[in-house]
Every structure is written in structure tokens, then in C-alpha cells.
Design an enzyme around this catalytic site. Structure first.
Site, PDB file in Angstrom:
ATOM      1  N   GLU A   2      -6.349  -7.945  -0.623  1.00 14.97           N
ATOM      2  CA  GLU A   2      -6.757  -7.925   0.786  1.00 14.97           C
ATOM      3  C   GLU A   2      -8.220  -7.502   0.882  1.00 14.97           C
ATOM      4  O   GLU A   2      -8.639  -6.569   0.189  1.00 14.97           O
ATOM      5  CB  GLU A   2      -5.906  -6.960   1.619  1.00 14.97           C
ATOM      6  CG  GLU A   2      -4.445  -7.344   1.742  1.00 14.97           C
ATOM      7  CD  GLU A   2      -3.674  -6.349   2.623  1.00 14.97           C
ATOM      8  OE1 GLU A   2      -4.329  -5.578   3.368  1.00 14.97           O
ATOM      9  OE2 GLU A   2      -2.432  -6.352   2.549  1.00 14.97           O
ATOM     10  N   GLU A  50       0.843  -1.201   0.000  1.00 15.88           N
ATOM     11  CA  GLU A  50       0.000   0.000   0.000  1.00 15.88           C
ATOM     12  C   GLU A  50       0.878   1.252   0.000  1.00 15.88           C
ATOM     13  O   GLU A  50       0.938   1.986   0.982  1.00 15.88           O
ATOM     14  CB  GLU A  50      -0.930  -0.022   1.209  1.00 15.88           C
ATOM     15  CG  GLU A  50      -1.899  -1.207   1.192  1.00 15.88           C
ATOM     16  CD  GLU A  50      -2.616  -1.410   2.523  1.00 15.88           C
ATOM     17  OE1 GLU A  50      -2.199  -0.796   3.534  1.00 15.88           O
ATOM     18  OE2 GLU A  50      -3.586  -2.182   2.559  1.00 15.88           O
TER      19      GLU A  50
END
Length: 538
Positions: free
Chosen positions: A328, A187
Site C-alpha cells: 500500500e 496491518e
């Protein structure tokens, strides 16, 4: 997922639940692997349901990665086997390097750490699973020792270090087949939530391009391997929208890859609405249309929003041949505040996987190893047992619930659809199992001396089939070396595929997709003579 979900000093609770799930065929050794060049839709279907080995190889203390640093036990083969037996066909393994990287200009990765990463990869890869590894915590400002920072001043040094680390990792795994996928980073963003900023986004694009070029140039299977790249903070809006994301060019890929096909995937994460999935209080504990208490349900982020976000990825990338990977998703345990919470956690997982499957995306549930209040865990990793069977069942149902009118990017997509059927079914495999009428489609992808085949069997009768055996005859010279979503016996000649525990019931019009990898001696023809419980299939 970052530090906000790590649990240091975890106390793991043994669970009484055990589970049997998808049964795989003959496993392969890494040294015997060959490259099966699957198209995007075939790859997504073959990856099936995915799961994250979270808070483990990306865990660190004072900038030094250690798999037990955040309280999880060391990974074992027995535990990975439990994950596999539960029906998961893909495992994402987040990896941090941080202080295990030596000084420049070589930036040598600590050999013991790389050896351990490879060993954990092999636990899953040797069982025929897809495995994804990335560079995870190195890009978090909140992690000690992080360095892959998109708004740092010395980008020349950062890129040199990034290139050297990926060169070493890619070289280590260059002989592994396409069941291993590399993800450039996690991320990555500047740490400020809100619209992306420049030149930070430009640096993220540059990292992705350097990653693709570096991996390809190491040769071997890396020249054609599927590679996964994210946009800004793996955010759907900032990746699919006009905020600056640039898909890397792939000029160094192998000439054996068909010109009309891609070998790049797009990575996003999904945790909306966060007040349900991640906020650690008891205010919002319910989600979806089945919620019974409006006061406990978020005012946004329900099924229609979820569907729209996944459709956005489909329309932006899948239609252009780039598969999407929701690397995710998940929601924390709030049963302390609301005893019904797990029901809605299961509903959420099912809805996400169903929408992803509908729109041509693969998925991986985020599991941080923590069971109990605020945990994402599905398993007790120390005992290698299941703790959240209901959520696992929901995931397996979602992966098999693709509607027949779902969008696809090629005619082969429907033939490569994931398994169908209810994971809660109790199929019978006795001779008394119902026969019914059936239709079979088969999608063979061949290379050199190997092939993969995805077989979809549909119940065209008017009554349910409860427990099935699909018999077919392989072409001469073919031998099954690995299989999924069924058991296969024998491995050559006339083969009988027997349903797994989660796909044994075929409702009228329902279907199941199974598959196998086989070696061949020059004849890669599709199998013939399909019968379902003795009834001839069209």
C-alpha cells in the site's frame, strides 16, 4: 489501510477520461495454468505496477463482510479489464472473513462468501494478472467482529481459527499457478503507535509461521507458491530494524524449489509523511523537490527519506533473496484546498515506485474507490473509467525508470527489469518508425511443458526510437500463451512484438522489458534472430 480511509455511502462521480495502456496477449483459463518458478528478481519485474481493490471485499457492517458495505459497487469483469488496460499487472484484493467464519472447532467459512472471493480473483487471474489476497479486517481492533488480535488472552483459540480459515482458502486455490499470491494478514499490531511490544510481536511471528506451514501442507501449487508476510503494522522501521520480526521458516515447501531460492516475500506499507498523504485538512498539500510553497510542504518525509526507507528493506531482505512488496502507498485528494495538489500526488507516486523498483520491491497503489475530497481513487468503479490519469502515468513512468546502476541480488535482475519508457508517449507503429541500433537480453525460466521469458531491448543508437516492432524466432515446438507489455503476433514461429502505448519511445540508451509465457514440447531454448524495426540486434 484501515477504517480511517473508508467512505460509507459513497457518491461516485463519472469521469470523462478513458485510457489505453498495456496490451496483454492471449489470456489463460485457471484450469490450464501451470507453475512457473520465477526467482525473486524475476517475480518483482513480472509483477510490474500494482493496484489495490480497496474498501471492497474487506468492507463489513456489524462484523459481516459485504463488498458494497462501504459504498463501493460490486466488482465487475469490465472494471478489472479497465484496470488492466491502464497498465497494471498486479491487483491486491484485501479480504475480510469475520462473521462469515462458523463456530469451532471447524471454523467453516461461508461457502457463498468464498465463492465470491474466488469469482473476483478470477476476474483478474483469468486475464493473466498477478493477484494477492489476504486476511485483512480480521486483525483490526476497530472493526466489529475482529478476532486476530495479537494481545488478546486466548491465543490458542485464535491460532486454531486462523489455521482453519487459511487451510480452507489455500485448499480452494491450490491449483492456481504462482500468479496468485497469499498474504498472511494486513496491518497487525496492538493498536498503540510507538515501539512494538512483546509478546504481541511474538504472536504476529507465530501467525506468520502458522500461515506458511498451513498453506504449504495443503499441497498442489501451494507447496511452491510465493507467500507474503508482514512485520509489525507493515512498518518499515519495525520490520527491518531490531524490533523482533522473524522471517518464517519454510520447511514444508516443494523440493522442486531450488535450494538457494526463497519463496517468501516481505510486506510493508508506505504513507510517509502522513500530513501530506492522509491528514484530512489543507495544511500540507505539496510534496517533493518541485513543491513551490514551503508552507504547504512537510518538514520531513521527502525524496531522500523515501529512498532511505526502501534501501533499508533492500539491504535487510532483498540481498538475502526475499523480495519486498510495498502493498500500500498513495495520498489523498486535497485539490479542494490546493488546485495543484494532484501534481504532487503524482510526484509522490512516481518517486515511491521508482525507488521501489531501484531496490528490488514490487508495489501496489492504495485505491479506496473514493473520488473527490480526501479520496484515493484512480478510477470511477461504476463507470469503469479513469479519474486520475496523471497519477497512473506517474506510476507507469516510475516502474520503467530503474537506473542501470541499481542494486540487484543476482545477474538475472537486470534482464528481468520492468518496462521502460514514457506512458505519455504517442508511439507510431507504422513502417516509418525509426530503426536505430539495439541490444537484446533474454531470461528464460522453464518448467515441465512451459516457460516464461523476459526480454529487454535497449536502444544503443544515438537517436530516439519512436514506435517499435521487435521480431524474433521461437524455438520449434513453442507457442506463446500469454504476453505482457506488448502485443504478439503470431504466437509461434517468427513472432513480432509491437510496443504498448506506454513504452513505445526508446531514448538513446533507454530500454523496455516485455515478456511472455509459452508452452513447449521439450525445447525451452531462448528465441533467436532479434530485429528492432528491421535492424539486427546484438
Amino acid at each position: 489501510m484501515g477504517q480511517k480511509t473508508r467512505k460509507a455511502g459513497l457518491a461516485f462521480m463519472a469521469a470523462a477520461l478513458a485510457v489505453t495502456g498495456a496490451v496483454y496477449g492471449v489470456t489463460r483459463s485457471a484450469s490450464a495454468d501451470v507453475v512457473a518458478q520465477l526467482s525473486g528478481p524475476q517475480l518483482v519485474a513480472d509483477m510490474g505496477a500494482g493496484w489495490n481493490l480497496g474498501n471492497t471485499l474487506e468492507a463489513s457492517t456489524n462484523g459481516i463482510p459485504s463488498e458494497t458495505a462501504w459504498g463501493n459497487p460490486a466488482v465487475t469483469q469490465a472494471f478489472i479489464d479497465r484496470v488492466r488496460a491502464s497498465g497494471f499487472r498486479t491487483i491486491r484484493i484485501p479480504v475480510s472473513y469475520l462473521g462469515h467464519i462458523g463456530a469451532g472447532p471447524d471454523y467453516t467459512v461461508n461457502a457463498a462468501w468464498l465463492n465470491r472471493v474466488q469469482q473476483v480473483v478470477d476476474y483478474a487471474y483469468s486475464r493473466g494478472l498477478y493477484v494477492l489476497i489476504n486476511m485483512h479486517g480480521d486483525g483490526y481492533k476497530t472493526v466489529a467482529g475482529s478476532w486476530l488480535i495479537c494481545d488478546a488472552s486466548d491465543q490458542t483459540t485464535i491460532r486454531a481459527k486462523y489455521q482453519k480459515v487459511w487451510q480452507q482458502v489455500a485448499t480452494r486455490f491450490q491449483s492456481y499457478n504462482e500468479h496468485l499470491i497469499f498474504e498472511s494478514m494486513n496491518e497487525n499490531f496492538d493498536g498503540q503507535y510507538g515501539n512494538p511490544t512483546q509478546p504481541c510481536y511474538s504472536n504476529i511471528n507465530a501467525y506468520n509461521q502458522l500461515f506458511v506451514d498451513t498453506v504449504r501442507r495443503t499441497g498442489g501449487t501451494n507447496a511452491s507458491r510465493w507467500l507474503l508476510v508482514p512485520g509489525w503494522n507493515t512498518n518499515i522501521d519495525y520490520t527491518a530494524g531490531s524490533y523482533g520480526f522473524v522471517i518464517p521458516t519454510d520447511q514444508y515447501r516443494s523440493s522442486t524449489v531450488p535450494a538457494a531460492e526463497q519463496r517468501l516475500m516481505i510486506s510493508v506499507h508506505y504513507y510517509d509523511p502522513w500530513d501530506f498523504t492522509g491528514t484530512e485538512d489543507g495544511t500540507i498539500t505539496q510534496w517533493g523537490a518541485a513543491a513551490t510553497n514551503p508552507a504547504k510542504k512537510s518538514v520531513w518525509g521527502q525524496e531522500d527519506f523515501l529512498d532511505g526507507q526502501l534501501k533499508k528493506m533492500h539491504d535487510t531482505f532483498v540481498t538475502r533473496g526475499y523480495p519486498v512488496f510495498v502493498g500500500e502507498y498513495g495520498s489523498i485528494d486535497k485539490t479542494t484546498y490546493d488546485s495543484t495538489n494532484n501534481r504532487y500526488r503524482a510526484d509522490y507516486a512516481r518517486a515511491l515506485v521508482t525507488a521501489a523498483t531501484k531496490y528490488g520491491a514490487a508495489t501496489a497503489y492504495w485505491d479506496n474507490g473514493w473520488n473527490g475530497q480526501h479520496g484515493f481513487g484512480l478510477f470511477d468503479r461504476s463507470a469503469a473509467t479513469v479519474t486520475q490519469q496523471g497519477i497512473i502515468d506517474a506510476i507507469m513512468t516510475g516502474i520503467g525508470s530503474q537506473p542501470s546502476n541499481s542494486p540487484s541480488v543476482s545477474p538475472s535482475a537486470s534482464a528481468s527489469a520492468p518496462p521502460s519508457g514514457s506512458p505519455s508517449a504517442s508511439p507510431s507503429t507504422s513502417p516509418s518508425a525509426t530503426a536505430g541500433a539495439c541490444r537484446v537480453t533474454s531470461a528464460v525460466s522453464a518448467w515441465n511443458t512451459g516457460l516464461t521469458n523476459s526480454i529487454t531491448v535497449t536502444n544503443t543508437g544515438t537517436t530516439a526510437v519512436n514506435g517499435w516492432k521487435l521480431a524474433f524466432t521461437l524455438a520449434a515446438g513453442q507457442t506463446i500463451t500469454a504476453g505482457w507489455s506488448a502485443t504478439y503476433s503470431p504466437t509461434s514461429g517468427t513472432v513480432t512484438a509491437t510496443n504498448a502505448s506506454y513504452n513505445g519511445t526508446l531514448a538513446p540508451g533507454g530500454s523496455a522489458t516485455i515478456g511472455y509465457q509459452a508452452g513447449h514440447t521439450g525445447n525451452a531454448a531462448a528465441p533467436t534472430g532479434f530485429t528492432l524495426n528491421g535492424a539486427t540486434c546484438s
